[in-house]
Design a protein around this motif. Structure first.
Motif, short mmCIF file in Angstrom:
data_model
loop_
_atom_site.label_atom_id
_atom_site.label_comp_id
_atom_site.label_asym_id
_atom_site.label_seq_id
_atom_site.Cartn_x
_atom_site.Cartn_y
_atom_site.Cartn_z
N LEU A 71 -10.02 11.97 -2.97
CA LEU A 71 -8.75 12.23 -3.19
C LEU A 71 -7.95 12.62 -1.65
O LEU A 71 -6.76 12.63 -1.60
CB LEU A 71 -8.38 13.43 -4.17
CG LEU A 71 -8.69 13.02 -5.63
CD1 LEU A 71 -8.58 14.16 -6.39
CD2 LEU A 71 -7.72 11.84 -6.05
N ASN A 72 -8.75 13.06 -0.93
CA ASN A 72 -8.25 13.86 0.37
C ASN A 72 -8.63 12.80 1.62
O ASN A 72 -8.25 13.12 2.76
CB ASN A 72 -8.83 15.14 0.68
CG ASN A 72 -8.20 16.18 -0.30
OD1 ASN A 72 -6.99 16.02 -0.88
ND2 ASN A 72 -9.15 16.98 -0.62
N TYR A 93 4.11 9.99 -9.46
CA TYR A 93 3.34 10.29 -10.63
C TYR A 93 2.66 11.57 -10.88
O TYR A 93 3.08 12.25 -11.79
CB TYR A 93 2.30 9.08 -11.06
CG TYR A 93 1.47 9.24 -12.24
CD1 TYR A 93 2.13 9.03 -13.47
CD2 TYR A 93 0.38 9.60 -12.28
CE1 TYR A 93 1.39 9.04 -14.88
CE2 TYR A 93 -0.44 10.17 -13.48
CZ TYR A 93 0.35 9.80 -14.57
OH TYR A 93 -0.44 9.88 -15.75
N MET A 94 1.98 11.92 -9.81
CA MET A 94 1.40 13.28 -9.76
C MET A 94 2.34 14.24 -9.71
O MET A 94 2.08 15.24 -10.29
CB MET A 94 0.51 13.53 -8.43
CG MET A 94 -0.60 12.68 -8.39
SD MET A 94 -1.55 12.89 -7.03
CE MET A 94 -3.30 12.10 -7.56
N ASN A 95 3.49 14.25 -8.79
CA ASN A 95 4.57 15.11 -9.06
C ASN A 95 5.33 15.33 -10.19
O ASN A 95 5.77 16.38 -10.52
CB ASN A 95 5.58 14.94 -7.80
CG ASN A 95 4.87 15.26 -6.49
OD1 ASN A 95 3.87 16.16 -6.23
ND2 ASN A 95 5.35 14.70 -5.07
N SER A 96 5.64 14.39 -10.76
CA SER A 96 6.35 14.22 -11.93
C SER A 96 5.41 14.71 -13.23
O SER A 96 5.98 15.42 -14.33
CB SER A 96 6.77 12.81 -12.46
OG SER A 96 5.72 12.08 -12.69
N ALA A 97 4.32 14.64 -13.09
CA ALA A 97 3.44 15.05 -14.10
C ALA A 97 3.15 16.65 -14.39
O ALA A 97 3.04 17.15 -15.46
CB ALA A 97 1.99 14.58 -14.14
N ASN A 98 3.25 17.10 -13.01
CA ASN A 98 3.25 18.61 -13.04
C ASN A 98 4.25 19.57 -12.78
O ASN A 98 4.25 20.70 -12.71
CB ASN A 98 2.09 19.01 -12.16
CG ASN A 98 1.47 20.46 -12.36
OD1 ASN A 98 1.62 21.34 -13.46
ND2 ASN A 98 0.79 21.03 -11.33
N GLY A 99 5.52 18.65 -12.42
CA GLY A 99 6.90 19.38 -12.22
C GLY A 99 7.07 19.95 -10.87
O GLY A 99 8.07 19.62 -10.31
N ILE A 124 1.82 6.83 -6.67
CA ILE A 124 0.86 7.74 -7.05
C ILE A 124 1.50 9.27 -6.73
O ILE A 124 1.38 9.92 -7.67
CB ILE A 124 -0.67 7.56 -6.40
CG1 ILE A 124 -0.96 6.36 -6.75
CG2 ILE A 124 -1.24 8.69 -6.53
CD1 ILE A 124 -2.24 5.79 -6.00
N LEU A 125 2.09 9.40 -5.62
CA LEU A 125 2.45 10.67 -5.46
C LEU A 125 3.73 10.97 -6.38
O LEU A 125 3.84 12.03 -6.76
CB LEU A 125 3.04 10.66 -3.99
CG LEU A 125 2.07 10.91 -2.86
CD1 LEU A 125 2.82 10.82 -1.54
CD2 LEU A 125 1.33 12.19 -3.12
N ARG A 172 0.83 -1.08 0.22
CA ARG A 172 -0.11 0.13 0.08
C ARG A 172 0.94 1.34 -0.06
O ARG A 172 0.69 2.33 -0.83
CB ARG A 172 -0.84 -0.14 1.28
CG ARG A 172 -2.25 -0.62 0.93
CD ARG A 172 -2.96 -0.91 2.53
NE ARG A 172 -3.90 -1.67 2.37
CZ ARG A 172 -5.05 -1.67 3.52
NH1 ARG A 172 -5.12 -0.75 4.45
NH2 ARG A 172 -5.84 -2.61 3.14
N LEU A 173 1.92 1.41 0.73
CA LEU A 173 2.98 2.56 1.03
C LEU A 173 3.57 2.71 -0.41
O LEU A 173 3.62 3.59 -0.80
CB LEU A 173 3.85 2.06 2.07
CG LEU A 173 4.85 3.32 2.26
CD1 LEU A 173 4.19 4.81 2.50
CD2 LEU A 173 5.61 2.90 3.35
N GLN A 174 4.06 1.41 -1.13
CA GLN A 174 4.59 1.67 -2.33
C GLN A 174 3.73 2.19 -3.22
O GLN A 174 3.87 2.99 -4.21
CB GLN A 174 5.16 0.37 -2.85
CG GLN A 174 5.96 0.50 -4.16
CD GLN A 174 7.14 1.29 -4.07
OE1 GLN A 174 7.76 1.14 -2.96
NE2 GLN A 174 7.26 2.18 -4.89
#
Length: 153
Positions: A140-141, A108-114, A105-106, A98-100
């Motif tokens: 999401l939250n 991916y989200m961080n890399s998608a928006n810079g 996900i984090l 789950r942690l992985q």
């Protein structure tokens, strides 16, 4: 006279032989009595030894029984601990997964928006469901909550 002297010497010889025979019989009786007494003592020693060995066998059987009971209890405890360890290992593996997944996900989200900050429009463009609806953003939250059932001790 020779007859009387011979006769008296003959009586003396027969008396001595009788005395000797009586003495030998008396010694034989004493020896037999001594042998009987010795045999009785020997039987008593053997019986005492047998009684001691019988008591020791009982004591060792009792001790053996206690040891077997202790081994059984320890084995059962070991089995219970092993089962608990297996459950804990499975929980660790699941939580690690789950942690992985959350880290992926984090990332991916961080890399998608810079810079890691994105709005609802960015989420919609990245393949997330309709983010214009505020009800859809609630998931999401949401934190991942651990329940008491997850960790059984």
């Amino acid at each position: 006279m020779a007859f009387s002297s011979g006769n008296s010497s003959g009586l003396q010889n027969s008396g001595s032989e009788e005395d000797l025979q009586l003495l030998m019989d008396q010694r034989k009786r004493k020896r037999m009595q001594s042998n009987r007494e010795s045999a009785r003592r020997s039987r008593m020693r053997k019986q005492k030894h047998l009684d001691e060995l019988t008591a020791q066998v009982g004591q060792l059987q009792s001790e053996n029984s206690r040891i077997l009971t202790s081994i059984t209890i320890t084995t059962q405890h070991f089995i219970n601990v092993e089962a608990e360890n297996s459950v804990l290992r499975a929980q660790v593996a699941e939580l690690s997964q789950r942690l992985q997944s959350l880290n992926d996900i984090l990332e991916y989200m961080n890399s998608a928006n810079g810079n890691g900050v994105f709005g609802a429009a960015d989420l919609h463009l990245q393949g997330f469901p309709d983010t214009n609806n505020s009800w859809n953003l609630m998931y999401l939250n949401q934190p991942i909550m651990a329940s008491a059932d997850m960790f059984q001790y």
